[in-house]
Design a protein around this motif. Structure first.
Motif, PDB file in Angstrom:
ATOM      1  N   CYS A  94       0.502   3.864 -11.894  1.00  0.00           N
ATOM      2  CA  CYS A  94       0.627   2.426 -11.659  1.00  0.00           C
ATOM      3  C   CYS A  94      -0.558   1.962 -10.825  1.00  0.00           C
ATOM      4  N   PHE A  95      -0.786   0.645 -10.816  1.00  0.00           N
ATOM      5  CA  PHE A  95      -1.954   0.054 -10.178  1.00  0.00           C
ATOM      6  C   PHE A  95      -1.505  -0.996  -9.167  1.00  0.00           C
ATOM      7  N   THR A  96      -2.231  -1.086  -8.033  1.00  0.00           N
ATOM      8  CA  THR A  96      -1.871  -2.100  -7.036  1.00  0.00           C
ATOM      9  C   THR A  96      -2.521  -3.447  -7.340  1.00  0.00           C
ATOM     10  N   GLY A  97      -3.525  -3.476  -8.202  1.00  0.00           N
ATOM     11  CA  GLY A  97      -4.222  -4.724  -8.527  1.00  0.00           C
ATOM     12  C   GLY A  97      -5.326  -4.437  -9.524  1.00  0.00           C
ATOM     13  N   ARG A  98      -6.169  -5.413  -9.772  1.00  0.00           N
ATOM     14  CA  ARG A  98      -7.287  -5.185 -10.682  1.00  0.00           C
ATOM     15  C   ARG A  98      -8.216  -4.128 -10.084  1.00  0.00           C
ATOM     16  N   VAL A  99      -8.994  -3.462 -10.940  1.00  0.00           N
ATOM     17  CA  VAL A  99      -9.796  -2.313 -10.515  1.00  0.00           C
ATOM     18  C   VAL A  99     -11.244  -2.517 -10.956  1.00  0.00           C
ATOM     19  N   LEU A 100     -12.171  -2.207 -10.058  1.00  0.00           N
ATOM     20  CA  LEU A 100     -13.590  -2.285 -10.380  1.00  0.00           C
ATOM     21  C   LEU A 100     -13.979  -0.993 -11.104  1.00  0.00           C
ATOM     22  N   ASP A 147       5.501  -1.149 -12.184  1.00  0.00           N
ATOM     23  CA  ASP A 147       5.807  -1.076 -10.752  1.00  0.00           C
ATOM     24  C   ASP A 147       6.035   0.375 -10.340  1.00  0.00           C
ATOM     25  N   PHE A 148       5.998   0.585  -9.035  1.00  0.00           N
ATOM     26  CA  PHE A 148       6.201   1.930  -8.495  1.00  0.00           C
ATOM     27  C   PHE A 148       7.659   2.345  -8.656  1.00  0.00           C
ATOM     28  N   SER A 149       7.846   3.610  -9.006  1.00  0.00           N
ATOM     29  CA  SER A 149       9.175   4.205  -9.064  1.00  0.00           C
ATOM     30  C   SER A 149       9.036   5.675  -8.714  1.00  0.00           C
ATOM     31  N   ARG A 150      10.147   6.369  -8.669  1.00  0.00           N
ATOM     32  CA  ARG A 150      10.110   7.785  -8.310  1.00  0.00           C
ATOM     33  C   ARG A 150       9.528   8.644  -9.422  1.00  0.00           C
ATOM     34  N   LYS A 151       9.249   8.030 -10.572  1.00  0.00           N
ATOM     35  CA  LYS A 151       8.599   8.767 -11.655  1.00  0.00           C
ATOM     36  C   LYS A 151       7.079   8.754 -11.522  1.00  0.00           C
ATOM     37  N   VAL A 169      -0.470 -14.131  -2.226  1.00  0.00           N
ATOM     38  CA  VAL A 169       0.264 -13.394  -1.206  1.00  0.00           C
ATOM     39  C   VAL A 169       1.414 -14.243  -0.692  1.00  0.00           C
ATOM     40  N   THR A 170       2.618 -13.768  -0.886  1.00  0.00           N
ATOM     41  CA  THR A 170       3.798 -14.523  -0.455  1.00  0.00           C
ATOM     42  C   THR A 170       4.350 -14.027   0.870  1.00  0.00           C
ATOM     43  N   ASP A 171       3.986 -12.805   1.273  1.00  0.00           N
ATOM     44  CA  ASP A 171       4.426 -12.298   2.564  1.00  0.00           C
ATOM     45  C   ASP A 171       3.490 -11.184   2.988  1.00  0.00           C
ATOM     46  N   ASP A 172       3.623 -10.734   4.242  1.00  0.00           N
ATOM     47  CA  ASP A 172       2.736  -9.714   4.783  1.00  0.00           C
ATOM     48  C   ASP A 172       2.816  -8.406   4.004  1.00  0.00           C
ATOM     49  N   ARG A 173       4.010  -8.079   3.547  1.00  0.00           N
ATOM     50  CA  ARG A 173       4.177  -6.801   2.843  1.00  0.00           C
ATOM     51  C   ARG A 173       3.337  -6.771   1.579  1.00  0.00           C
ATOM     52  N   ARG A 174       3.305  -7.883   0.823  1.00  0.00           N
ATOM     53  CA  ARG A 174       2.495  -7.933  -0.386  1.00  0.00           C
ATOM     54  C   ARG A 174       1.004  -7.837  -0.059  1.00  0.00           C
ATOM     55  N   ALA A 175       0.616  -8.299   1.136  1.00  0.00           N
ATOM     56  CA  ALA A 175      -0.801  -8.312   1.496  1.00  0.00           C
ATOM     57  C   ALA A 175      -1.378  -6.912   1.606  1.00  0.00           C
ATOM     58  N   TYR A 176      -0.546  -5.935   1.986  1.00  0.00           N
ATOM     59  CA  TYR A 176      -1.091  -4.592   2.105  1.00  0.00           C
ATOM     60  C   TYR A 176      -0.470  -3.633   1.097  1.00  0.00           C
ATOM     61  N   SER A 177       0.203  -4.176   0.082  1.00  0.00           N
ATOM     62  CA  SER A 177       0.720  -3.425  -1.046  1.00  0.00           C
ATOM     63  C   SER A 177       1.934  -2.564  -0.714  1.00  0.00           C
ATOM     64  N   SER A 178       3.057  -3.011  -1.214  1.00  0.00           N
ATOM     65  CA  SER A 178       4.285  -2.234  -1.044  1.00  0.00           C
ATOM     66  C   SER A 178       4.190  -0.905  -1.783  1.00  0.00           C
ATOM     67  N   THR A 179       3.329  -0.843  -2.797  1.00  0.00           N
ATOM     68  CA  THR A 179       3.181   0.396  -3.566  1.00  0.00           C
ATOM     69  C   THR A 179       2.699   1.539  -2.679  1.00  0.00           C
ATOM     70  N   LEU A 180       1.726   1.251  -1.802  1.00  0.00           N
ATOM     71  CA  LEU A 180       1.234   2.291  -0.908  1.00  0.00           C
ATOM     72  C   LEU A 180       2.299   2.717   0.092  1.00  0.00           C
ATOM     73  N   VAL A 181       3.079   1.753   0.565  1.00  0.00           N
ATOM     74  CA  VAL A 181       4.173   2.075   1.482  1.00  0.00           C
ATOM     75  C   VAL A 181       5.175   2.991   0.791  1.00  0.00           C
ATOM     76  N   ASP A 182       5.495   2.663  -0.461  1.00  0.00           N
ATOM     77  CA  ASP A 182       6.446   3.486  -1.206  1.00  0.00           C
ATOM     78  C   ASP A 182       5.876   4.876  -1.489  1.00  0.00           C
ATOM     79  N   ALA A 183       4.574   4.938  -1.799  1.00  0.00           N
ATOM     80  CA  ALA A 183       3.942   6.232  -2.062  1.00  0.00           C
ATOM     81  C   ALA A 183       3.946   7.102  -0.814  1.00  0.00           C
ATOM     82  N   GLU A 184       3.648   6.485   0.329  1.00  0.00           N
ATOM     83  CA  GLU A 184       3.654   7.225   1.590  1.00  0.00           C
ATOM     84  C   GLU A 184       5.066   7.705   1.928  1.00  0.00           C
ATOM     85  N   ALA A 185       6.063   6.893   1.627  1.00  0.00           N
ATOM     86  CA  ALA A 185       7.449   7.287   1.876  1.00  0.00           C
ATOM     87  C   ALA A 185       7.844   8.477   1.008  1.00  0.00           C
ATOM     88  N   GLU A 186       7.394   8.467  -0.251  1.00  0.00           N
ATOM     89  CA  GLU A 186       7.687   9.595  -1.136  1.00  0.00           C
ATOM     90  C   GLU A 186       7.028  10.875  -0.614  1.00  0.00           C
TER      91      GLU A 186
END
Length: 279
Positions: free
Chosen positions: A19-25, A50-54, A68-85
């Motif tokens: 999965c991707f957090t945004g557009r990629v160069l 989206d991120f999942s356990r798969k 950006v609708t909130d602070d969490r989206r600003a730094y990517s919830s995907t990375l937070v979820d990846a770090e939690a895994e």
């Protein structure tokens, strides 16, 4: 799957759930997530919106273009979820845009570490790999000049010819490796001062380059063998888990075939311009 480990590098896209957090160069061009997913799929990956356990691989892309609708989206919830895994024992690999570009070319990419940055934020940082402490910046050919004539005109002329031949051999080696999508590098700060280095998979290659113009061939080759074996011994001592491959690169074929047998007997690869056989 709990306990999944990481060697520090992602070897390929095939079989990865990505999965991707945004557009990629990608190779200098901004590529939206849907196109990134399509390209990854062409290389055997399984894209997810989206991120999942798969998910096994996250590509860290640009977030600035998002609304950006909130602070969490600003730094990517995907990375937070990846770090939690990762903290639960299931390692999720993370690569940046440069890493994704390498994977699209069939080359390995470094897996990034994830660091807590305060207020719950998670940021990706490059892991301190042995390769990164051996190889430095991209290698470039240096300009060579002519010396003013004088009492030592003959000797200095030969020295200039040798220097020019040395840099020409470096340039030819850079081009040879570039055609294989391999970047030739200098030595990293603190590493032995070898002439050129590069990586292929899990192996790190270090090379000493010797010109044979205007010098005694046997003297130059003996010097080169001693230097590269010394550099290799230092690196293998400092990085015992890294595969170090020593190479002696000559400007042209040696006139005596015995050098190839000698190099082989001490575990050294001998090659020369312009074909650079074996590398």
């Amino acid at each position: 799957m709990p306990g999944r480990s990481c060697t520090g590098a992602v070897r390929g896209l095939r079989g990865q759930t990505i999965c991707f957090t945004g557009r990629v160069l990608v190779d200098g061009a901004w590529t939206v997530r849907t196109d990134c997913a399509k390209r990854a799929g062409q290389h055997g990956a399984i894209p997810k919106t989206d991120f999942s356990r798969k998910v096994t691989l996250v590509v860290y892309g640009d977030l600035a273009s998002k609304v950006v609708t909130d602070d969490r989206r600003a730094y990517s919830s995907t990375l937070v979820d990846a770090e939690a895994e990762r903290s639960r024992g299931r390692h999720v690999c993370v690569v940046d845009a440069d890493g994704f570009s390498k994977l699209l070319k069939g080359r390995p990419a470094p897996c990034l570490e994830l660091k807590r940055a305060g207020a719950g934020r998670v940021r990706p940082v490059a892991a301190a790999t042995a390769e990164g402490r051996i190889l430095g910046r991209p290698l470039q050919v240096r300009r060579t000049g002519r010396r003013l004539s004088g009492d030592l005109t003959l000797d200095l002329s030969r020295l200039d010819q040798a220097t020019t031949a040395h840099e020409a051999t470096i340039g030819a080696l850079i081009a040879h490796l570039s055609r294989q999508d391999i970047e030739a590098c200098t030595y990293a700060p603190g590493a032995p001062e070898f002439d050129a280095g590069w990586s292929r998979g899990e192996e790190v290659f270090v090379a000493e380059i010797k010109s044979l113009t205007g010098a005694r061939e046997d003297q130059q080759i003996r010097l080169g063998i001693g230097q590269i074996l010394d550099y290799t011994h230092q690196l293998r001592t400092a990085f015992p888990s890294t595969v170090i491959r020593p190479i002696l690169v000559l400007e042209k074929p040696p006139s005596d075939a015995r050098w190839a047998a000698l190099a082989d007997s001490v575990g050294l690869r001998l090659t020369w311009a312009p074909g650079f056989s074996g590398i």
